[in-house]
Design an enzyme around this catalytic site. Sequence first.
Site, mmCIF file in Angstrom:
data_model
loop_
_atom_site.group_PDB
_atom_site.id
_atom_site.type_symbol
_atom_site.label_atom_id
_atom_site.label_comp_id
_atom_site.label_asym_id
_atom_site.label_seq_id
_atom_site.Cartn_x
_atom_site.Cartn_y
_atom_site.Cartn_z
ATOM 1 N N GLY A 192 0.810 -1.202 0.000
ATOM 2 C CA GLY A 192 0.000 0.000 0.000
ATOM 3 C C GLY A 192 0.847 1.257 0.000
ATOM 4 O O GLY A 192 2.061 1.227 -0.226
ATOM 5 N N ASP A 193 0.203 2.377 0.302
ATOM 6 C CA ASP A 193 0.902 3.664 0.287
ATOM 7 C C ASP A 193 2.041 3.719 1.297
ATOM 8 O O ASP A 193 3.068 4.352 1.044
ATOM 9 C CB ASP A 193 -0.094 4.793 0.547
ATOM 10 C CG ASP A 193 -1.072 4.981 -0.612
ATOM 11 O OD1 ASP A 193 -0.608 5.190 -1.743
ATOM 12 O OD2 ASP A 193 -2.289 4.901 -0.379
ATOM 13 N N ASN B 131 5.877 4.549 0.408
ATOM 14 C CA ASN B 131 6.549 5.626 1.133
ATOM 15 C C ASN B 131 7.899 5.174 1.666
ATOM 16 O O ASN B 131 8.918 5.860 1.499
ATOM 17 C CB ASN B 131 5.662 6.104 2.281
ATOM 18 C CG ASN B 131 6.359 7.079 3.209
ATOM 19 O OD1 ASN B 131 7.206 6.693 4.012
ATOM 20 N ND2 ASN B 131 6.009 8.339 3.120
ATOM 21 N N THR C 272 -4.776 -1.136 1.069
ATOM 22 C CA THR C 272 -6.202 -0.864 1.254
ATOM 23 C C THR C 272 -6.686 0.206 0.287
ATOM 24 O O THR C 272 -7.687 0.037 -0.405
ATOM 25 C CB THR C 272 -6.464 -0.404 2.696
ATOM 26 O OG1 THR C 272 -6.067 -1.435 3.589
ATOM 27 C CG2 THR C 272 -7.942 -0.101 2.907
ATOM 28 N N LEU D 172 1.076 17.807 -9.253
ATOM 29 C CA LEU D 172 1.886 17.073 -10.221
ATOM 30 C C LEU D 172 3.136 16.561 -9.512
ATOM 31 O O LEU D 172 3.638 17.209 -8.589
ATOM 32 C CB LEU D 172 2.285 17.969 -11.395
ATOM 33 C CG LEU D 172 1.137 18.541 -12.244
ATOM 34 C CD1 LEU D 172 1.667 19.611 -13.193
ATOM 35 C CD2 LEU D 172 0.433 17.433 -13.022
ATOM 36 N N LEU E 291 6.936 21.424 -7.162
ATOM 37 C CA LEU E 291 6.049 22.174 -6.277
ATOM 38 C C LEU E 291 5.135 21.229 -5.504
ATOM 39 O O LEU E 291 4.919 20.083 -5.901
ATOM 40 C CB LEU E 291 5.196 23.159 -7.085
ATOM 41 C CG LEU E 291 5.946 24.271 -7.828
ATOM 42 C CD1 LEU E 291 5.035 24.942 -8.837
ATOM 43 C CD2 LEU E 291 6.516 25.285 -6.840
ATOM 44 N N GLU F 250 1.857 7.188 7.578
ATOM 45 C CA GLU F 250 2.704 7.143 8.766
ATOM 46 C C GLU F 250 2.503 8.418 9.579
ATOM 47 O O GLU F 250 2.763 9.513 9.090
ATOM 48 C CB GLU F 250 4.178 6.997 8.373
ATOM 49 C CG GLU F 250 4.478 5.745 7.563
ATOM 50 C CD GLU F 250 4.101 4.479 8.303
ATOM 51 O OE1 GLU F 250 4.320 4.410 9.528
ATOM 52 O OE2 GLU F 250 3.565 3.552 7.662
#
Length: 299
Positions: free
Chosen positions: A66-67, A71, A95, A215, A220, A271
């Site tokens: 997952g994310d 990460n 998830t 983006l 940025l 996190e």
Amino acid sequence: MEKNPITLLILNGKSAGNEELREAIGELRKDGYTLHVRVTWEYGDAKRYVEEAIQLSADNVIAAGGDGTVNEVAAALAVQPEAVRPCLGIIPLGTANDFATSCQIPMEMHNALTLAIKGRATDIDIAKVNDEHYFINMATGGFATRITTETPAKMKAALGSASYVLHALFRMDMLQAERCEIHGPDFHWAGDTLVIAVGNGRQAGGGQELCPEALVNDGLLELSVLSAKELLPNMLQAWFTGSENQNMISATLPWLEITAPDDMTFNLDGEPLTAKRFRIEVLPAAIRCRLPPQCPLLE
């Protein structure tokens, strides 16, 4: 003859039994691709495996999870010297899979694995927080953070990203504002907020598009702040449906600082980080990532 790339796949232990992924790995190995698989069980494993990938002179490191897994792998890659840094690939097995979804990475395992090994490599940004923490997708604070960090694991497993929305409706008693001050280049805001989102990517919390113009390769970050002056019904409509909200404060910045009189918790790709001061800055072209050619997060 062009050599096939060496790939180390870092698989979140919760998905270690995924048969579709196992079959996809077997098929690509039969085609001559070198794939090493490592399984994570605790925080810090991904960093060790990235270091192992460098020792193997790997061309690719794949984050399969997952994310949070994405990460951890991206953060470990960002601190490596560019000359030896492998390219990041992503297989969505979590998830919400917010970053993968917004990048339009395939959900089908064979297609995702093929992209992660053979897709076009693109320089992308990541963000650094307080000099030692990172996120590739988004940092969120306020009510949204409490929801995503406190949604029960069994609910997430059963309902997927819908679990965040359902848990939010159950926990409206938690809806309280947090006072803070935010400043960056030519930007200043102070007040009470319900939700803060700082996006390198566009969505978090299981599909909520909090930073719709972000983006990943423009150098940025997109800031979105929902003031506590906003009425609850309109806030919910904007948050859950993505409709335009005139009371949402937005800015595009290379860095920003957030200070608060009391501890705040930000969710960095899943996190949590608690502090009274956050300095968030973009690291342009920090890593290379294999993304689909139609990825909407690229300039």
